[in-house]
Design an enzyme around this catalytic site. Sequence first.
Site, mmCIF file in Angstrom:
data_model
loop_
_atom_site.group_PDB
_atom_site.id
_atom_site.type_symbol
_atom_site.label_atom_id
_atom_site.label_comp_id
_atom_site.label_asym_id
_atom_site.label_seq_id
_atom_site.Cartn_x
_atom_site.Cartn_y
_atom_site.Cartn_z
ATOM 1 N N CYS A 7 44.488 49.704 36.234
ATOM 2 C CA CYS A 7 44.780 48.383 36.409
ATOM 3 C C CYS A 7 43.648 47.537 35.898
ATOM 4 O O CYS A 7 42.861 48.179 35.018
ATOM 5 C CB CYS A 7 45.213 48.059 37.951
ATOM 6 S SG CYS A 7 43.951 48.468 39.125
ATOM 7 N N ASN A 10 40.692 47.899 39.545
ATOM 8 C CA ASN A 10 40.583 49.298 40.108
ATOM 9 C C ASN A 10 40.352 49.153 41.639
ATOM 10 O O ASN A 10 39.512 50.185 41.974
ATOM 11 C CB ASN A 10 39.682 50.426 39.252
ATOM 12 C CG ASN A 10 39.638 51.921 39.771
ATOM 13 O OD1 ASN A 10 39.009 52.458 39.816
ATOM 14 N ND2 ASN A 10 40.721 52.158 40.168
ATOM 15 N N CYS A 12 42.836 47.445 43.710
ATOM 16 C CA CYS A 12 44.017 47.303 44.305
ATOM 17 C C CYS A 12 45.271 48.074 43.811
ATOM 18 O O CYS A 12 45.670 49.134 44.569
ATOM 19 C CB CYS A 12 44.583 45.693 44.116
ATOM 20 S SG CYS A 12 43.343 44.293 44.606
ATOM 21 N N ARG A 13 45.609 47.906 42.679
ATOM 22 C CA ARG A 13 47.028 48.548 42.084
ATOM 23 C C ARG A 13 46.727 50.003 42.015
ATOM 24 O O ARG A 13 47.464 50.987 42.481
ATOM 25 C CB ARG A 13 47.699 47.804 41.018
ATOM 26 C CG ARG A 13 48.145 46.737 41.429
ATOM 27 C CD ARG A 13 48.738 45.650 40.356
ATOM 28 N NE ARG A 13 47.375 45.375 39.686
ATOM 29 C CZ ARG A 13 47.313 44.594 38.518
ATOM 30 N NH1 ARG A 13 48.700 44.387 37.695
ATOM 31 N NH2 ARG A 13 46.269 44.424 37.925
ATOM 32 N N SER A 14 45.731 50.247 40.828
ATOM 33 C CA SER A 14 45.520 51.632 40.665
ATOM 34 C C SER A 14 44.978 52.685 41.595
ATOM 35 O O SER A 14 45.328 53.843 41.762
ATOM 36 C CB SER A 14 44.710 51.806 39.208
ATOM 37 O OG SER A 14 43.483 51.168 39.437
ATOM 38 N N ASP A 123 49.885 42.065 39.951
ATOM 39 C CA ASP A 123 48.565 41.881 40.622
ATOM 40 C C ASP A 123 48.436 41.154 42.008
ATOM 41 O O ASP A 123 49.038 40.036 42.052
ATOM 42 C CB ASP A 123 47.844 41.128 39.919
ATOM 43 C CG ASP A 123 46.098 41.366 40.009
ATOM 44 O OD1 ASP A 123 46.021 41.816 41.171
ATOM 45 O OD2 ASP A 123 45.347 40.964 39.259
HETATM 46 P P1 4NP Z 1 43.887 45.215 40.570
HETATM 47 O O1 4NP Z 1 43.451 43.909 41.092
HETATM 48 O O2 4NP Z 1 43.644 45.052 38.852
HETATM 49 O O3 4NP Z 1 45.123 45.771 40.842
HETATM 50 O O4 4NP Z 1 42.375 46.059 41.090
HETATM 51 C C1 4NP Z 1 42.343 43.042 40.703
HETATM 52 C C2 4NP Z 1 41.378 42.977 41.444
HETATM 53 C C3 4NP Z 1 40.382 42.319 41.123
HETATM 54 C C4 4NP Z 1 40.232 41.307 39.987
HETATM 55 C C5 4NP Z 1 41.475 41.474 39.329
HETATM 56 C C6 4NP Z 1 42.577 42.111 39.580
HETATM 57 N N1 4NP Z 1 39.137 40.796 39.648
HETATM 58 O O5 4NP Z 1 39.343 39.999 38.581
HETATM 59 O O6 4NP Z 1 38.340 40.587 40.349
#
Ligand code: 4NP
Length: 151
Positions: A7, A10, A12-14, A123
């Site tokens: 994602c 790294n 939340c989703r992945s 997201d």
């Molecule tokens: P993820 O969510 O891609 O599912 O881990 C996010 C977590 C943090 C950020 C973006 C997406 N960020 O830009 O801080």
Amino acid sequence: MKILMVCLGNICRSPMAQGVMERTIAEHALDWTVDSAGTNGYHDGEGPDPRAVREARRHGIDISRQRSRKIRQSDLEAFDLILAMDRQNLLNLHAMCHHPSLKSRIHLLMDYAYPDQQVQVPDPYYDDRFAEALQLIQEGCQGVIRAHHRT
Ligand code: 4NP
């Protein structure tokens, strides 16, 4: 089979996808391995978002020991299957491919549940929809097993 969940951050989703896939693999007694990575590296070395940890725990999965890392060029060759959570992740991964043949390993996770429908795992970082994300991830992981586990 070596699977990499990808994602943006790294955190939340992945990480949830890694945890769900690990459990699904264990349920099917397969010797596959799973890792996860992010395309932006902003949270390098951090544990998963507490909301992701909580949502996974609600499903009996402990992801608290995972640590965020940025995807590396070498990952593209080291993993058999590289599964992107959304289309932007997919585009970022494609842009890293110096050889066209590597692109065949890269797919949207949700294509395994809803082929050719361009379904994404939204997201949840800003809108808090972790339960919805985990639900979609579960459907995708079941699809991966159906597609690649010949019984
Ligand atoms: P993820 O969510 O891609 O599912 O881990 C996010 C977590 C943090 C950020 C973006 C997406 N960020 O830009 O801080």
